[in-house]
Motif scaffolding. Sequence first.
Motif, PDB file in Angstrom:
ATOM      1  N   TRP A 196       9.237 -10.678   5.826  1.00 18.42           N
ATOM      2  CA  TRP A 196       7.964 -11.132   5.239  1.00 18.42           C
ATOM      3  C   TRP A 196       7.159  -9.964   4.724  1.00 18.42           C
ATOM      4  O   TRP A 196       5.944  -9.978   4.765  1.00 18.42           O
ATOM      5  CB  TRP A 196       7.151 -11.936   6.217  1.00 18.42           C
ATOM      6  CG  TRP A 196       7.784 -13.185   6.701  1.00 18.42           C
ATOM      7  CD1 TRP A 196       9.015 -13.672   6.394  1.00 18.42           C
ATOM      8  CD2 TRP A 196       7.233 -14.124   7.618  1.00 18.42           C
ATOM      9  NE1 TRP A 196       9.244 -14.835   7.055  1.00 18.42           N
ATOM     10  CE2 TRP A 196       8.179 -15.134   7.813  1.00 18.42           C
ATOM     11  CE3 TRP A 196       6.037 -14.202   8.288  1.00 18.42           C
ATOM     12  CZ2 TRP A 196       7.949 -16.204   8.653  1.00 18.42           C
ATOM     13  CZ3 TRP A 196       5.812 -15.267   9.120  1.00 18.42           C
ATOM     14  CH2 TRP A 196       6.760 -16.257   9.290  1.00 18.42           C
ATOM     15  N   GLY A 197       7.819  -8.961   4.213  1.00 20.09           N
ATOM     16  CA  GLY A 197       7.098  -7.806   3.702  1.00 20.09           C
ATOM     17  C   GLY A 197       6.485  -8.044   2.340  1.00 20.09           C
ATOM     18  O   GLY A 197       5.517  -7.438   1.979  1.00 20.09           O
ATOM     19  N   ALA A 198       7.024  -8.940   1.591  1.00 15.99           N
ATOM     20  CA  ALA A 198       6.504  -9.254   0.268  1.00 15.99           C
ATOM     21  C   ALA A 198       6.691 -10.744   0.044  1.00 15.99           C
ATOM     22  O   ALA A 198       7.467 -11.400   0.715  1.00 15.99           O
ATOM     23  CB  ALA A 198       7.267  -8.450  -0.792  1.00 15.99           C
ATOM     24  N   GLY A 199       5.979 -11.273  -0.913  1.00 18.66           N
ATOM     25  CA  GLY A 199       6.124 -12.685  -1.232  1.00 18.66           C
ATOM     26  C   GLY A 199       5.579 -13.609  -0.163  1.00 18.66           C
ATOM     27  O   GLY A 199       6.233 -14.556   0.256  1.00 18.66           O
ATOM     28  N   TRP A 200       4.364 -13.354   0.292  1.00 19.73           N
ATOM     29  CA  TRP A 200       3.795 -14.127   1.394  1.00 19.73           C
ATOM     30  C   TRP A 200       3.406 -15.546   1.017  1.00 19.73           C
ATOM     31  O   TRP A 200       3.339 -16.408   1.884  1.00 19.73           O
ATOM     32  CB  TRP A 200       2.573 -13.404   1.956  1.00 19.73           C
ATOM     33  CG  TRP A 200       2.958 -12.449   3.018  1.00 19.73           C
ATOM     34  CD1 TRP A 200       3.353 -11.154   2.861  1.00 19.73           C
ATOM     35  CD2 TRP A 200       3.008 -12.706   4.414  1.00 19.73           C
ATOM     36  NE1 TRP A 200       3.642 -10.598   4.079  1.00 19.73           N
ATOM     37  CE2 TRP A 200       3.434 -11.528   5.051  1.00 19.73           C
ATOM     38  CE3 TRP A 200       2.739 -13.820   5.206  1.00 19.73           C
ATOM     39  CZ2 TRP A 200       3.592 -11.429   6.419  1.00 19.73           C
ATOM     40  CZ3 TRP A 200       2.886 -13.711   6.565  1.00 19.73           C
ATOM     41  CH2 TRP A 200       3.312 -12.531   7.161  1.00 19.73           C
ATOM     42  N   LEU A 201       3.114 -15.829  -0.258  1.00 21.78           N
ATOM     43  CA  LEU A 201       2.631 -17.163  -0.606  1.00 21.78           C
ATOM     44  C   LEU A 201       3.614 -18.260  -0.222  1.00 21.78           C
ATOM     45  O   LEU A 201       3.216 -19.219   0.446  1.00 21.78           O
ATOM     46  CB  LEU A 201       2.253 -17.245  -2.085  1.00 21.78           C
ATOM     47  CG  LEU A 201       1.510 -18.509  -2.493  1.00 21.78           C
ATOM     48  CD1 LEU A 201       0.260 -18.716  -1.644  1.00 21.78           C
ATOM     49  CD2 LEU A 201       1.129 -18.449  -3.959  1.00 21.78           C
ATOM     50  N   PRO A 202       4.910 -18.157  -0.549  1.00 19.71           N
ATOM     51  CA  PRO A 202       5.832 -19.206  -0.089  1.00 19.71           C
ATOM     52  C   PRO A 202       5.914 -19.282   1.434  1.00 19.71           C
ATOM     53  O   PRO A 202       6.001 -20.365   2.003  1.00 19.71           O
ATOM     54  CB  PRO A 202       7.188 -18.805  -0.682  1.00 19.71           C
ATOM     55  CG  PRO A 202       6.891 -17.829  -1.751  1.00 19.71           C
ATOM     56  CD  PRO A 202       5.578 -17.188  -1.407  1.00 19.71           C
ATOM     57  N   ARG A 231      -1.028  -5.913   3.653  1.00 18.11           N
ATOM     58  CA  ARG A 231      -1.651  -5.954   2.321  1.00 18.11           C
ATOM     59  C   ARG A 231      -1.210  -7.215   1.576  1.00 18.11           C
ATOM     60  O   ARG A 231      -2.042  -7.911   0.981  1.00 18.11           O
ATOM     61  CB  ARG A 231      -1.291  -4.707   1.524  1.00 18.11           C
ATOM     62  CG  ARG A 231      -1.820  -4.738   0.086  1.00 18.11           C
ATOM     63  CD  ARG A 231      -1.466  -3.474  -0.667  1.00 18.11           C
ATOM     64  NE  ARG A 231      -2.315  -2.370  -0.283  1.00 18.11           N
ATOM     65  CZ  ARG A 231      -3.568  -2.201  -0.701  1.00 18.11           C
ATOM     66  NH1 ARG A 231      -4.118  -3.090  -1.493  1.00 18.11           N
ATOM     67  NH2 ARG A 231      -4.262  -1.160  -0.319  1.00 18.11           N
ATOM     68  N   ALA A 232       0.065  -7.540   1.641  1.00 16.09           N
ATOM     69  CA  ALA A 232       0.575  -8.723   0.937  1.00 16.09           C
ATOM     70  C   ALA A 232      -0.032 -10.001   1.512  1.00 16.09           C
ATOM     71  O   ALA A 232      -0.436 -10.895   0.761  1.00 16.09           O
ATOM     72  CB  ALA A 232       2.098  -8.763   1.020  1.00 16.09           C
ATOM     73  N   LEU A 233      -0.099 -10.105   2.823  1.00 16.21           N
ATOM     74  CA  LEU A 233      -0.672 -11.305   3.435  1.00 16.21           C
ATOM     75  C   LEU A 233      -2.147 -11.460   3.052  1.00 16.21           C
ATOM     76  O   LEU A 233      -2.580 -12.536   2.634  1.00 16.21           O
ATOM     77  CB  LEU A 233      -0.531 -11.259   4.953  1.00 16.21           C
ATOM     78  CG  LEU A 233      -0.987 -12.523   5.688  1.00 16.21           C
ATOM     79  CD1 LEU A 233      -0.159 -12.734   6.937  1.00 16.21           C
ATOM     80  CD2 LEU A 233      -2.452 -12.491   6.045  1.00 16.21           C
ATOM     81  N   LEU A 234      -2.932 -10.388   3.192  1.00 13.97           N
ATOM     82  CA  LEU A 234      -4.359 -10.455   2.873  1.00 13.97           C
ATOM     83  C   LEU A 234      -4.596 -10.733   1.391  1.00 13.97           C
ATOM     84  O   LEU A 234      -5.628 -11.319   1.026  1.00 13.97           O
ATOM     85  CB  LEU A 234      -5.055  -9.162   3.288  1.00 13.97           C
ATOM     86  CG  LEU A 234      -5.124  -8.912   4.798  1.00 13.97           C
ATOM     87  CD1 LEU A 234      -5.620  -7.497   5.077  1.00 13.97           C
ATOM     88  CD2 LEU A 234      -5.985  -9.943   5.497  1.00 13.97           C
ATOM     89  N   SER A 235      -3.651 -10.355   0.553  1.00 12.69           N
ATOM     90  CA  SER A 235      -3.759 -10.639  -0.881  1.00 12.69           C
ATOM     91  C   SER A 235      -3.525 -12.114  -1.193  1.00 12.69           C
ATOM     92  O   SER A 235      -3.840 -12.578  -2.284  1.00 12.69           O
ATOM     93  CB  SER A 235      -2.756  -9.782  -1.668  1.00 12.69           C
ATOM     94  OG  SER A 235      -3.083  -8.417  -1.533  1.00 12.69           O
TER      95      SER A 235
END
Length: 156
Positions: free
Chosen positions: A7-13, A52-56
């Motif tokens: 889950w390091g990137a692409g948190w929206l899905p 950072r990805a999650l908070l974004s």
Amino acid sequence: MRGRGCWGAGWLPVLRDLVAEFPFLELRAPAAPSDLTAIEARLGTRLPDALRALLSESDGLEGEYGEGVVWPAARILEDNRMFRSHPDFPELYESFDPLLFFGDNGGGDQFAFVRTPERDDVFVWDHETDERNRVVGSLGEYVRRALSSGGGDWYR
């Protein structure tokens, strides 16, 4: 910490999957990029990519019983500044400078990344003993376990 597995990137899905799995979870508006930059500048540390990805995607996540699974950006900055500058803390606790707190269990224990040296593991700080222990290897694993704990101390 890259890719869906960590889950390091692409948190929206991933967040949408979590909302389907945990109906109590409400996504928030994304944190402003300037808020994330301010955390890094004012604390002198880089945010982990996964955080950072999650908070974004959602400015924090709250558990079913009000626990701050992932704090909003403003609280991350405020609480970390307080932990690092409180005049009584150097006499009571080991230095908090290597840590970046980002969540809590609702009962006083805090969750953090170690930033010196940088690690993707999540640690818990026990507010009663000042112990700092590794609990999971990634933010994604932490979020899933915290949300499925029913407010319990799953990390002990």
